[in-house]
Design a protein around this motif. Structure first.
Motif, PDB file in Angstrom:
ATOM      1  N   UNK A  39     -13.902   1.448  -1.539  1.00  0.00           N
ATOM      2  CA  UNK A  39     -14.963   1.562  -0.439  1.00  0.00           C
ATOM      3  C   UNK A  39     -14.546   1.516   0.516  1.00  0.00           C
ATOM      4  N   UNK A  40     -13.402   0.704   1.146  1.00  0.00           N
ATOM      5  CA  UNK A  40     -13.061   0.651   2.477  1.00  0.00           C
ATOM      6  C   UNK A  40     -12.401   2.112   3.093  1.00  0.00           C
ATOM      7  N   UNK A  41     -11.614   2.614   2.017  1.00  0.00           N
ATOM      8  CA  UNK A  41     -10.727   3.927   2.482  1.00  0.00           C
ATOM      9  C   UNK A  41     -12.229   5.000   2.580  1.00  0.00           C
ATOM     10  N   UNK A  42     -13.076   5.180   1.707  1.00  0.00           N
ATOM     11  CA  UNK A  42     -14.091   6.186   1.707  1.00  0.00           C
ATOM     12  C   UNK A  42     -14.794   5.762   3.194  1.00  0.00           C
ATOM     13  N   UNK A  43     -15.323   4.700   3.431  1.00  0.00           N
ATOM     14  CA  UNK A  43     -16.086   4.368   4.620  1.00  0.00           C
ATOM     15  C   UNK A  43     -15.086   4.979   5.883  1.00  0.00           C
ATOM     16  N   UNK A  72      -5.274   6.703   6.902  1.00  0.00           N
ATOM     17  CA  UNK A  72      -5.817   5.942   5.979  1.00  0.00           C
ATOM     18  C   UNK A  72      -5.169   5.617   4.437  1.00  0.00           C
ATOM     19  N   UNK A  73      -4.544   6.872   4.117  1.00  0.00           N
ATOM     20  CA  UNK A  73      -3.743   6.896   2.936  1.00  0.00           C
ATOM     21  C   UNK A  73      -2.581   5.792   3.046  1.00  0.00           C
ATOM     22  N   UNK A  74      -1.985   5.831   4.018  1.00  0.00           N
ATOM     23  CA  UNK A  74      -0.621   4.934   3.928  1.00  0.00           C
ATOM     24  C   UNK A  74      -1.232   3.414   4.367  1.00  0.00           C
ATOM     25  N   UNK A  75      -2.090   3.210   5.110  1.00  0.00           N
ATOM     26  CA  UNK A  75      -2.522   1.980   5.254  1.00  0.00           C
ATOM     27  C   UNK A  75      -3.175   1.296   4.143  1.00  0.00           C
ATOM     28  N   UNK A 154      -2.913  18.072   0.058  1.00  0.00           N
ATOM     29  CA  UNK A 154      -1.916  17.061  -0.519  1.00  0.00           C
ATOM     30  C   UNK A 154      -2.394  15.580  -0.213  1.00  0.00           C
ATOM     31  N   UNK A 155      -2.978  15.464   1.124  1.00  0.00           N
ATOM     32  CA  UNK A 155      -3.243  14.000   1.351  1.00  0.00           C
ATOM     33  C   UNK A 155      -4.327  13.709   0.555  1.00  0.00           C
ATOM     34  N   UNK A 156      -5.213  14.496   0.493  1.00  0.00           N
ATOM     35  CA  UNK A 156      -6.910  14.232  -0.120  1.00  0.00           C
ATOM     36  C   UNK A 156      -6.611  14.164  -1.783  1.00  0.00           C
ATOM     37  N   UNK A 157      -5.833  14.903  -2.411  1.00  0.00           N
ATOM     38  CA  UNK A 157      -5.478  14.792  -3.697  1.00  0.00           C
ATOM     39  C   UNK A 157      -4.730  13.532  -4.113  1.00  0.00           C
ATOM     40  N   UNK A 158      -3.792  13.220  -3.366  1.00  0.00           N
ATOM     41  CA  UNK A 158      -2.934  12.048  -3.460  1.00  0.00           C
ATOM     42  C   UNK A 158      -3.787  10.788  -3.225  1.00  0.00           C
TER      43      UNK A 158
END
Length: 314
Positions: A39-43, A72-75, A154-158
């Motif tokens: 939820x948090x990362x989607x927002x 967003x991915x890293x955090x 790469x970022x989106x799939x990961x």
């Protein structure tokens, strides 16, 4: 001076906190740990896209989106591991080392072969023809656009693999194991993640039957994680599949990306669309190949012992 808290008050607080807090493990309960990062990362991702796309033009918008997505991915991954799950990144299937990279390369090779099969099939069937080479829809030259697109893919799939498989699936198995037989816990958790994964791709679906493609992809990617205990094959396959489908073979008809091979597609959408039957067959063949590889590598096909096992930050 601290006043003592009455025993009855402590018991009351424990009852109130019980649905959300695991006192034994001193962390949030599994369903919350599973869903909160999603939820948090989607927002956060939606906020970045909305802000950037309304204020900037190409190519600045892609660079800003890429930077925001990386943050967003890293955090999200590090924050979830440290503060919610209290586990190491290896517990998410991210024990990255040389062997992990080799497994990711295997997944990427199978994905590329899968899209090559789909490309050959549509050409042989007469449903597409090559209309150009190395074209890009934006103002950037082909190679810079290619590099930016690869990074975004790469970022989106990961992100999808870490959230759906590494975080959600892991925590659902952990939360249900012990209440249900292990095989039931794994199967139920895999099913739930597959359904959520397919549902969140609904924006690309124009017919209910097309959900089957995303359900199949979810089973493949989740099954690889369940069988291996890491995300190497899943991430390698997912990144390469998305990238080669659109950028290399020109089959991503709903996406505006640079294309090495530019196709004019005339065949029926039921067969040649991104969720068409040719891609379904290609994914099935890829799944069989990857299962055979895991069977050859490990000597068996079985649920990895590390799935749903928590030992803190060990």
């Amino acid at each position: 001076m601290r006043l003592p808290v009455p025993v009855s008050a402590r018991r009351g607080l424990r009852r109130v906190a019980w649905p959300v807090w695991n006192r034994t493990q001193n962390r949030l309960r599994a369903p919350i740990r599973a869903l909160l990062p999603l939820v948090v990362t989607l927002v956060a991702l939606a906020a970045i896209q909305t802000t950037v796309r309304t204020r900037f033009d190409h190519p600045v918008v892609e660079l800003l989106e890429l930077g925001g997505f990386v943050v967003v991915l890293a955090v999200g991954t590090l924050g979830s591991a440290r503060f919610l799950d209290r586990r190491s990144l290896a517990g998410y299937g991210l024990g990255v080392d040389r062997e992990w990279a080799r497994q990711a390369a295997v997944g990427a090779a199978v994905a590329t072969a899968s899209n090559a099969f789909a490309f050959a099939a549509v050409l042989l069937a007469g449903w597409a023809s090559v209309a150009g080479f190395a074209e890009t829809p934006g103002i950037l030259p082909f190679l810079p656009a290619l590099a930016i697109t690869f990074c975004l893919v790469t970022v989106a799939a990961t992100w999808e693999e870490v959230v759906f498989r590494g975080i959600i699936l892991t925590n659902l198995v952990e939360g249900t194991d012990g209440y249900l037989p292990r095989w039931v816990a794994v199967g139920l958790s895999l099913t739930l993640t597959v359904v959520v994964f397919a549902f969140l791709h609904g924006g690309k679906v124009t017919a209910v039957s097309q959900y089957g493609y995303y359900l199949l992809a979810g089973v493949l990617l989740g099954g690889l994680y369940v069988l291996t205990g890491d995300l190497a094959l899943s991430i390698g396959f997912h990144v390469a599949y998305n990238f080669t489908m659109s950028v290399v073979f020109g089959l991503g008809v709903s996406q505006q990306t640079p294309e090495l091979l530019v196709l004019t597609v005339t065949g029926p959408t039921r067969w040649v669309g991104e969720e068409g039957l040719i891609h379904v067959v290609a994914v099935v063949l890829a799944g069989i190949a990857l299962l055979a590889y895991v069977r050859w590598r490990d000597g068996r096909l079985a649920v990895a012992e590390t799935i749903g096992t928590w030992c803190g930050r060990c």
